[in-house]
Design a protein around this motif. Structure first.
Motif, PDB file in Angstrom:
ATOM      1  N   ALA A  53       0.863  -1.183   0.000  1.00  0.00           N
ATOM      2  CA  ALA A  53       0.000   0.000   0.000  1.00  0.00           C
ATOM      3  C   ALA A  53       0.897   1.230   0.000  1.00  0.00           C
ATOM      4  O   ALA A  53       1.717   1.395   0.918  1.00  0.00           O
ATOM      5  N   VAL A  54       0.774   2.066  -1.013  1.00  0.00           N
ATOM      6  CA  VAL A  54       1.579   3.282  -1.098  1.00  0.00           C
ATOM      7  C   VAL A  54       0.886   4.369  -0.275  1.00  0.00           C
ATOM      8  O   VAL A  54      -0.247   4.751  -0.560  1.00  0.00           O
ATOM      9  N   LEU A  55       1.579   4.853   0.754  1.00  0.00           N
ATOM     10  CA  LEU A  55       1.017   5.862   1.647  1.00  0.00           C
ATOM     11  C   LEU A  55       1.275   7.280   1.143  1.00  0.00           C
ATOM     12  O   LEU A  55       0.400   8.139   1.208  1.00  0.00           O
ATOM     13  N   GLU A  56       2.502   7.529   0.676  1.00  0.00           N
ATOM     14  CA  GLU A  56       2.894   8.858   0.194  1.00  0.00           C
ATOM     15  C   GLU A  56       3.923   8.708  -0.906  1.00  0.00           C
ATOM     16  O   GLU A  56       4.687   7.734  -0.927  1.00  0.00           O
ATOM     17  N   GLY A  57       3.986   9.692  -1.783  1.00  0.00           N
ATOM     18  CA  GLY A  57       5.028   9.745  -2.792  1.00  0.00           C
ATOM     19  C   GLY A  57       4.699   8.954  -4.039  1.00  0.00           C
ATOM     20  O   GLY A  57       3.548   8.605  -4.292  1.00  0.00           O
ATOM     21  N   LYS A  58       5.758   8.685  -4.814  1.00  0.00           N
ATOM     22  CA  LYS A  58       5.566   7.933  -6.046  1.00  0.00           C
ATOM     23  C   LYS A  58       6.833   7.161  -6.385  1.00  0.00           C
ATOM     24  O   LYS A  58       7.903   7.431  -5.851  1.00  0.00           O
ATOM     25  N   GLY A  59       6.670   6.196  -7.269  1.00  0.00           N
ATOM     26  CA  GLY A  59       7.790   5.369  -7.674  1.00  0.00           C
ATOM     27  C   GLY A  59       7.324   4.329  -8.660  1.00  0.00           C
ATOM     28  O   GLY A  59       6.356   4.541  -9.398  1.00  0.00           O
ATOM     29  N   LYS A  60       8.001   3.183  -8.649  1.00  0.00           N
ATOM     30  CA  LYS A  60       7.609   2.106  -9.547  1.00  0.00           C
ATOM     31  C   LYS A  60       8.076   0.775  -8.984  1.00  0.00           C
ATOM     32  O   LYS A  60       9.022   0.696  -8.199  1.00  0.00           O
ATOM     33  N   PHE A  61       7.373  -0.258  -9.385  1.00  0.00           N
ATOM     34  CA  PHE A  61       7.801  -1.629  -9.201  1.00  0.00           C
ATOM     35  C   PHE A  61       8.313  -2.116 -10.541  1.00  0.00           C
ATOM     36  O   PHE A  61       7.812  -1.713 -11.596  1.00  0.00           O
ATOM     37  N   VAL A  62       9.272  -3.029 -10.514  1.00  0.00           N
ATOM     38  CA  VAL A  62       9.579  -3.852 -11.671  1.00  0.00           C
ATOM     39  C   VAL A  62       9.234  -5.267 -11.225  1.00  0.00           C
ATOM     40  O   VAL A  62       9.833  -5.793 -10.269  1.00  0.00           O
ATOM     41  N   ILE A  63       8.201  -5.838 -11.856  1.00  0.00           N
ATOM     42  CA  ILE A  63       7.693  -7.168 -11.497  1.00  0.00           C
ATOM     43  C   ILE A  63       7.801  -8.046 -12.729  1.00  0.00           C
ATOM     44  O   ILE A  63       7.172  -7.752 -13.752  1.00  0.00           O
ATOM     45  N   ASP A  64       8.590  -9.095 -12.626  1.00  0.00           N
ATOM     46  CA  ASP A  64       8.817  -9.993 -13.770  1.00  0.00           C
ATOM     47  C   ASP A  64       9.194  -9.203 -15.028  1.00  0.00           C
ATOM     48  O   ASP A  64       8.758  -9.496 -16.131  1.00  0.00           O
ATOM     49  N   GLY A  65      10.000  -8.160 -14.851  1.00  0.00           N
ATOM     50  CA  GLY A  65      10.466  -7.350 -15.967  1.00  0.00           C
ATOM     51  C   GLY A  65       9.516  -6.257 -16.418  1.00  0.00           C
ATOM     52  O   GLY A  65       9.864  -5.440 -17.263  1.00  0.00           O
ATOM     53  N   SER A  92      10.899  12.077  -5.982  1.00  0.00           N
ATOM     54  CA  SER A  92       9.935  11.897  -4.897  1.00  0.00           C
ATOM     55  C   SER A  92      10.319  10.713  -4.019  1.00  0.00           C
ATOM     56  O   SER A  92      10.605   9.625  -4.519  1.00  0.00           O
ATOM     57  N   ALA A  93      10.285  10.927  -2.727  1.00  0.00           N
ATOM     58  CA  ALA A  93      10.406   9.810  -1.783  1.00  0.00           C
ATOM     59  C   ALA A  93       9.131   8.980  -1.889  1.00  0.00           C
ATOM     60  O   ALA A  93       8.126   9.429  -2.457  1.00  0.00           O
ATOM     61  N   ILE A  94       9.153   7.778  -1.327  1.00  0.00           N
ATOM     62  CA  ILE A  94       7.958   6.940  -1.299  1.00  0.00           C
ATOM     63  C   ILE A  94       7.876   6.267   0.070  1.00  0.00           C
ATOM     64  O   ILE A  94       8.881   5.827   0.626  1.00  0.00           O
ATOM     65  N   SER A  95       6.672   6.252   0.635  1.00  0.00           N
ATOM     66  CA  SER A  95       6.395   5.557   1.896  1.00  0.00           C
ATOM     67  C   SER A  95       5.327   4.517   1.615  1.00  0.00           C
ATOM     68  O   SER A  95       4.320   4.822   0.966  1.00  0.00           O
ATOM     69  N   TYR A  96       5.555   3.296   2.104  1.00  0.00           N
ATOM     70  CA  TYR A  96       4.617   2.223   1.816  1.00  0.00           C
ATOM     71  C   TYR A  96       4.586   1.190   2.934  1.00  0.00           C
ATOM     72  O   TYR A  96       5.504   1.076   3.735  1.00  0.00           O
ATOM     73  N   VAL A  97       3.488   0.460   2.963  1.00  0.00           N
ATOM     74  CA  VAL A  97       3.308  -0.666   3.873  1.00  0.00           C
ATOM     75  C   VAL A  97       3.411  -1.933   3.043  1.00  0.00           C
ATOM     76  O   VAL A  97       2.868  -1.994   1.935  1.00  0.00           O
TER      77      VAL A  97
END
Length: 118
Positions: A53-65, A92-97
């Motif tokens: 769960a993304v609480l704040e910020g933004k980013g990306k996952f790389v999942i199976d490419g 941007s920083a990212i905060s997540y659970v």
């Protein structure tokens, strides 16, 4: 012994709640990556799915490419065998659970498991 546990979490890079809350059915961590930061490894699991769960910020996952964009409010479930790595955006920083549970272990939902006490 109390029927609950409570803990306050700061802004540490990673806080694992397993021991702090005496969890018995899940692992939960609170995570904070700075802008441009990343989890420093690609990983999978043997048995456990992960829910993010993304609480704040933004980013990306790389999942199976595959790149999957992330922003506050997003939730992502990854099966145990999915190869994953998480990155904060450059600006941007990212905060997540992260919630980790054994795949296919849920035997009932809230309505099925709950008991109304009068």
């Amino acid at each position: 012994m109390a029927n609950f546990s409570k803990v306050s979490v700061g802004q540490d890079a990673r806080t694992e709640l397993h021991d702090k809350l005496s969890l018995t059915g899940a692992e939960i961590s609170i995570n904070n990556l700075p802008a441009g930061g990343s989890v420093p490894f690609i990983h999978t699991h043997k048995n456990n799915e992960e829910i993010y769960a993304v609480l704040e910020g933004k980013g990306k996952f790389v999942i199976d490419g595959e790149e999957v964009g992330l922003a506050a409010g997003d939730w992502v479930r990854i099966s145990p065998t999915g190869k994953r790595q998480l990155f904060a955006a450059e600006d941007s920083a990212i905060s997540y659970v992260c919630i980790q549970v054994k795949e296919n272990s849920l035997e009932g939902y809230t309505a099925d498991d709950g008991v109304v006490e009068n």
